[in-house]
Design a protein around this motif. Structure first.
Motif, PDB file in Angstrom:
ATOM      1  N   GLN A   5      -0.177   3.824  -2.562  1.00 58.31           N
ATOM      2  CA  GLN A   5      -1.435   4.498  -2.252  1.00 58.31           C
ATOM      3  C   GLN A   5      -1.223   5.638  -1.263  1.00 58.31           C
ATOM      4  N   TRP A   6      -0.346   5.421  -0.299  1.00 54.05           N
ATOM      5  CA  TRP A   6      -0.064   6.482   0.666  1.00 54.05           C
ATOM      6  C   TRP A   6       0.553   7.704  -0.016  1.00 54.05           C
ATOM      7  N   ASN A  12       0.798  -1.237   0.000  1.00 56.08           N
ATOM      8  CA  ASN A  12       0.000   0.000   0.000  1.00 56.08           C
ATOM      9  C   ASN A  12       0.824   1.277   0.000  1.00 56.08           C
ATOM     10  N   GLN A  70       0.396   8.467  -3.245  1.00 57.32           N
ATOM     11  CA  GLN A  70      -0.595   9.044  -4.167  1.00 57.32           C
ATOM     12  C   GLN A  70      -1.599   9.916  -3.428  1.00 57.32           C
ATOM     13  N   SER A  71      -1.838   9.590  -2.162  1.00 60.98           N
ATOM     14  CA  SER A  71      -2.785  10.362  -1.355  1.00 60.98           C
ATOM     15  C   SER A  71      -2.162  11.626  -0.777  1.00 60.98           C
TER      16      SER A  71
END
Length: 217
Positions: free
Chosen positions: A170-171, A167, A173-174
């Protein structure tokens, strides 16, 4: 200026490894193994006995390199001052503490308090924190960073807890500025497998570099 440079160096590491151990020799072995894997951000927690002495040893050992040594699980201003005197480049807490914030401001060292809500993040900003630790990350989730950046687009966020190889993208990208990782890297040290710690550290930093490269294309 000093604090701004240290903050940027934290961000440049990509991955900050949180180190916990039962004694100082073990803590140093874990830190050495992590650094050998090219993870250059080390958060040595105050749950380690004689943490300030361990920090001093690591700071001296890696002086002149790009390794950044900070103190974690700092619960009070006295511990913060001892860590800073020992050479800690940054201070991390599980929750915001005003006196720790003021101590770090005095010495111009980045203070990264754990926050979970928008209110906590705002309080940290008011007392000079330019980065907060989203904690526990596994409960908050990556979407929380986007929520933080609504009212505070300039806030640097370091998720800690729940960050893994699957993940990590995702971190970032956030909107994460840097990520904190612990057991995902250091767990093999429980059985004395420091070579595996090095391998895991390398896996994490390789993943970060791939994410960074893709984001720049």
């Amino acid at each position: 200026m000093k604090r701004a440079k240290l903050l940027q160096r934290m961000i440049d590491t990509g991955v900050i490894c949180v180190i916990r151990a039962d004694n100082d020799p073990e803590a140093i072995k874990i830190a050495d193994a992590v650094i050998a894997g090219d993870v250059t951000g080390i958060e040595l927690t105050y749950s380690v006995p004689r943490a300030d002495a361990v920090i001093a040893q690591l700071v001296d050992k890696y002086a002149g390199t790009n390794v950044l040594i900070g103190a974690g699980t700092v619960l009070d201003a006295t511990s913060a001052r001892l860590a800073i005197i020992a050479g800690a480049n940054f201070i991390v807490s599980p929750a915001f503490d005003k006196e720790v914030a003021l101590m770090c401001n005095l010495y111009q060292v980045p203070y990264v308090p754990g926050t979970y809500t928008i209110t906590e993040a705002q309080t940290a900003l008011k007392y000079g924190s330019e980065m907060v630790k989203l904690f526990p990350g596994e409960l908050a989730g990556p979407a929380t960073i986007a929520a933080y950046h609504g009212p505070f687009p300039y806030l640097n966020v370091m998720p800690s807890g729940g960050v893994d190889l699957k993940n990590m993208g995702q971190w970032f990208q956030s909107g994460a500025s840097v990520v904190g990782a612990g057991r995902g890297i250091t767990a093999p040290a429980d059985v004395g497998d420091y070579a595996r710690v090095t391998e895991r550290a390398h896996d994490y930093i390789a993943k970060y570099r791939t994410i960074k490269l893709n984001s720049e294309q």
